[in-house]
Each structure stands twice: as C-alpha cells, then as structure tokens.
Design a protein around this motif. Structure first.
Motif, PDB file in Angstrom:
ATOM      1  N   GLU A   2       0.832  -1.197   0.000  1.00  0.00           N
ATOM      2  CA  GLU A   2       0.000   0.000   0.000  1.00  0.00           C
ATOM      3  C   GLU A   2       0.871   1.253   0.000  1.00  0.00           C
ATOM      4  OE1 GLU A   2      -3.010   0.398   2.963  1.00  0.00           O
ATOM      5  OE2 GLU A   2      -3.393  -1.749   2.968  1.00  0.00           O
ATOM      6  N   PHE A   3       0.360   2.285  -0.662  1.00  0.00           N
ATOM      7  CA  PHE A   3       1.135   3.511  -0.761  1.00  0.00           C
ATOM      8  C   PHE A   3       1.383   4.131   0.610  1.00  0.00           C
ATOM      9  CE2 PHE A   3       1.885   8.001  -1.426  1.00  0.00           C
ATOM     10  CZ  PHE A   3       2.949   7.925  -2.307  1.00  0.00           C
ATOM     11  N   GLU A   4       0.394   4.092   1.480  1.00  0.00           N
ATOM     12  CA  GLU A   4       0.560   4.668   2.820  1.00  0.00           C
ATOM     13  C   GLU A   4       1.717   3.995   3.559  1.00  0.00           C
ATOM     14  OE1 GLU A   4      -1.997   5.207   6.906  1.00  0.00           O
ATOM     15  OE2 GLU A   4      -3.074   5.210   5.003  1.00  0.00           O
ATOM     16  N   LYS A   5       1.824   2.697   3.402  1.00  0.00           N
ATOM     17  CA  LYS A   5       2.915   1.943   4.033  1.00  0.00           C
ATOM     18  C   LYS A   5       4.265   2.360   3.432  1.00  0.00           C
ATOM     19  CE  LYS A   5       4.272  -1.728   6.467  1.00  0.00           C
ATOM     20  NZ  LYS A   5       4.195  -1.809   7.892  1.00  0.00           N
ATOM     21  N   ILE A   6       4.301   2.526   2.118  1.00  0.00           N
ATOM     22  CA  ILE A   6       5.522   2.977   1.440  1.00  0.00           C
ATOM     23  C   ILE A   6       5.939   4.341   1.990  1.00  0.00           C
ATOM     24  CG2 ILE A   6       6.466   3.742  -0.782  1.00  0.00           C
ATOM     25  CD1 ILE A   6       4.588   1.622  -2.077  1.00  0.00           C
ATOM     26  N   TYR A   7       4.963   5.225   2.119  1.00  0.00           N
ATOM     27  CA  TYR A   7       5.235   6.565   2.641  1.00  0.00           C
ATOM     28  C   TYR A   7       5.812   6.486   4.054  1.00  0.00           C
ATOM     29  CZ  TYR A   7       4.480  11.447   3.927  1.00  0.00           C
ATOM     30  OH  TYR A   7       4.660  12.741   4.344  1.00  0.00           O
ATOM     31  N   GLN A   8       5.174   5.701   4.898  1.00  0.00           N
ATOM     32  CA  GLN A   8       5.628   5.569   6.287  1.00  0.00           C
ATOM     33  C   GLN A   8       7.031   4.975   6.371  1.00  0.00           C
ATOM     34  OE1 GLN A   8       2.528   3.248   8.085  1.00  0.00           O
ATOM     35  NE2 GLN A   8       1.175   5.001   8.344  1.00  0.00           N
ATOM     36  N   LEU A   9       7.300   3.999   5.527  1.00  0.00           N
ATOM     37  CA  LEU A   9       8.595   3.324   5.576  1.00  0.00           C
ATOM     38  C   LEU A   9       9.740   4.168   5.010  1.00  0.00           C
ATOM     39  CD1 LEU A   9       7.659  -0.307   4.491  1.00  0.00           C
ATOM     40  CD2 LEU A   9       8.510   0.421   6.731  1.00  0.00           C
ATOM     41  N   TYR A  10       9.450   4.955   3.985  1.00  0.00           N
ATOM     42  CA  TYR A  10      10.536   5.574   3.228  1.00  0.00           C
ATOM     43  C   TYR A  10      10.599   7.094   3.257  1.00  0.00           C
ATOM     44  CZ  TYR A  10      11.130   0.886   1.440  1.00  0.00           C
ATOM     45  OH  TYR A  10      11.340  -0.463   1.348  1.00  0.00           O
ATOM     46  N   PHE A  11       9.595   7.757   3.828  1.00  0.00           N
ATOM     47  CA  PHE A  11       9.631   9.224   3.772  1.00  0.00           C
ATOM     48  C   PHE A  11      10.898   9.782   4.414  1.00  0.00           C
ATOM     49  CE2 PHE A  11       9.039  13.522   5.194  1.00  0.00           C
ATOM     50  CZ  PHE A  11       8.599  14.129   4.031  1.00  0.00           C
ATOM     51  N   ARG A  12      11.226   9.307   5.589  1.00  0.00           N
ATOM     52  CA  ARG A  12      12.400   9.846   6.288  1.00  0.00           C
ATOM     53  C   ARG A  12      13.679   9.631   5.477  1.00  0.00           C
ATOM     54  NH1 ARG A  12      14.517  12.186  10.404  1.00  0.00           N
ATOM     55  NH2 ARG A  12      16.335  11.418  11.524  1.00  0.00           N
ATOM     56  N   GLU A  13      13.821   8.451   4.886  1.00  0.00           N
ATOM     57  CA  GLU A  13      15.017   8.181   4.077  1.00  0.00           C
ATOM     58  C   GLU A  13      15.082   9.100   2.863  1.00  0.00           C
ATOM     59  OE1 GLU A  13      16.388   4.116   3.343  1.00  0.00           O
ATOM     60  OE2 GLU A  13      14.694   3.490   4.588  1.00  0.00           O
ATOM     61  N   VAL A  14      13.941   9.299   2.216  1.00  0.00           N
ATOM     62  CA  VAL A  14      13.906  10.191   1.052  1.00  0.00           C
ATOM     63  C   VAL A  14      14.220  11.619   1.492  1.00  0.00           C
ATOM     64  CG1 VAL A  14      12.410  11.208  -0.714  1.00  0.00           C
ATOM     65  CG2 VAL A  14      12.372   8.739  -0.317  1.00  0.00           C
ATOM     66  N   PHE A  15      13.621  12.040   2.594  1.00  0.00           N
ATOM     67  CA  PHE A  15      13.889  13.384   3.111  1.00  0.00           C
ATOM     68  C   PHE A  15      15.381  13.566   3.397  1.00  0.00           C
ATOM     69  CE2 PHE A  15      14.668  15.966   6.911  1.00  0.00           C
ATOM     70  CZ  PHE A  15      14.318  17.210   6.410  1.00  0.00           C
ATOM     71  N   LEU A  16      15.987  12.602   4.076  1.00  0.00           N
ATOM     72  CA  LEU A  16      17.412  12.714   4.405  1.00  0.00           C
ATOM     73  C   LEU A  16      18.280  12.709   3.147  1.00  0.00           C
ATOM     74  CD1 LEU A  16      17.580  10.455   7.582  1.00  0.00           C
ATOM     75  CD2 LEU A  16      17.696  12.960   7.473  1.00  0.00           C
ATOM     76  N   TYR A  17      17.871  11.942   2.156  1.00  0.00           N
ATOM     77  CA  TYR A  17      18.604  11.947   0.887  1.00  0.00           C
ATOM     78  C   TYR A  17      18.534  13.334   0.244  1.00  0.00           C
ATOM     79  CZ  TYR A  17      19.650  11.242  -4.018  1.00  0.00           C
ATOM     80  OH  TYR A  17      20.166  11.372  -5.278  1.00  0.00           O
ATOM     81  N   VAL A  18      17.339  13.894   0.167  1.00  0.00           N
ATOM     82  CA  VAL A  18      17.187  15.223  -0.430  1.00  0.00           C
ATOM     83  C   VAL A  18      17.918  16.257   0.418  1.00  0.00           C
ATOM     84  CG1 VAL A  18      15.550  17.010  -1.133  1.00  0.00           C
ATOM     85  CG2 VAL A  18      14.993  14.616  -1.517  1.00  0.00           C
ATOM     86  N   ARG A  19      17.885  16.067   1.712  1.00  0.00           N
ATOM     87  CA  ARG A  19      18.586  16.985   2.621  1.00  0.00           C
ATOM     88  C   ARG A  19      20.087  16.969   2.344  1.00  0.00           C
ATOM     89  NH1 ARG A  19      19.803  20.808   5.335  1.00  0.00           N
ATOM     90  NH2 ARG A  19      19.282  21.179   7.482  1.00  0.00           N
ATOM     91  N   SER A  20      20.604  15.849   1.872  1.00  0.00           N
ATOM     92  CA  SER A  20      22.027  15.786   1.523  1.00  0.00           C
ATOM     93  C   SER A  20      22.316  16.572   0.240  1.00  0.00           C
ATOM     94  CB  SER A  20      22.482  14.331   1.359  1.00  0.00           C
ATOM     95  OG  SER A  20      22.013  13.777   0.144  1.00  0.00           O
ATOM     96  N   LEU A  21      21.272  16.855  -0.529  1.00  0.00           N
ATOM     97  CA  LEU A  21      21.439  17.611  -1.769  1.00  0.00           C
ATOM     98  C   LEU A  21      21.278  19.112  -1.563  1.00  0.00           C
ATOM     99  CD1 LEU A  21      19.287  15.358  -4.150  1.00  0.00           C
ATOM    100  CD2 LEU A  21      21.781  15.355  -3.896  1.00  0.00           C
ATOM    101  N   THR A  22      20.502  19.488  -0.554  1.00  0.00           N
ATOM    102  CA  THR A  22      20.238  20.904  -0.309  1.00  0.00           C
ATOM    103  C   THR A  22      20.392  21.223   1.174  1.00  0.00           C
ATOM    104  OG1 THR A  22      18.615  22.702  -0.485  1.00  0.00           O
ATOM    105  CG2 THR A  22      17.733  20.502  -0.128  1.00  0.00           C
TER     106      THR A  22
END
Length: 82
Positions: A2-22
C-alpha cells in the motif's frame, strides 16, 4: 504494498537523501513530499521486482534537479527585469 505503508517506511530516508542535496530543510521537505506525490501518480509504472527505495531516490533526485532549474530560470528572469 500500500502507498501509505511505502510513505511511512521511506519518507524519512527520502527526506534525508534530499537533505544531503540541499542545505535548506524546508526545500528538502517540499521536494520529499513532491517525490511521493509523483510516486503515487506513477506507482502503476513501478516494476515490483526492483528496489522501491532506489526508485524513490531517483524520483527525488530528478525532482530536486527540476526544482534547481526552475529556481535558476526564475533568477535569470528576475535579473533581466532589473
């Protein structure tokens, strides 16, 4: 998955990845959110045999670079007005 589960599992990792770019935390948050909007819209195109984290990071990277291009174009446009 489910998309909600994907969001819960990966949002922080995606955020930290983007944070490494900006260095801008607000920009990183916005891009991470936009990444998941784009992922939701194209979830049917995701090949379930691949790593979803890598797919999300690719979307995030492309979203960040698009943001940079838009920001650059806006700055050029503003400098031409003055």
């Amino acid at each position: 998955m489910e998309f909600e589960k994907i969001y819960q599992l990966y949002f922080r990792e995606v955020f930290l990845y983007v944070r490494s770019l900006t260095p801008d935390e607000v920009t990183a948050e916005e891009i991470a959110q936009e990444t998941f909007v784009k992922a939701l819209k194209s979830l049917n195109q995701f090949d379930g045999r691949k790593d979803i984290r890598a797919w999300l990071f690719t979307i995030a990277k492309n979203t960040y670079f698009s943001y940079c291009r838009r920001k650059s174009m806006m700055q050029i446009g503003q400098s031409m007005k003055t």
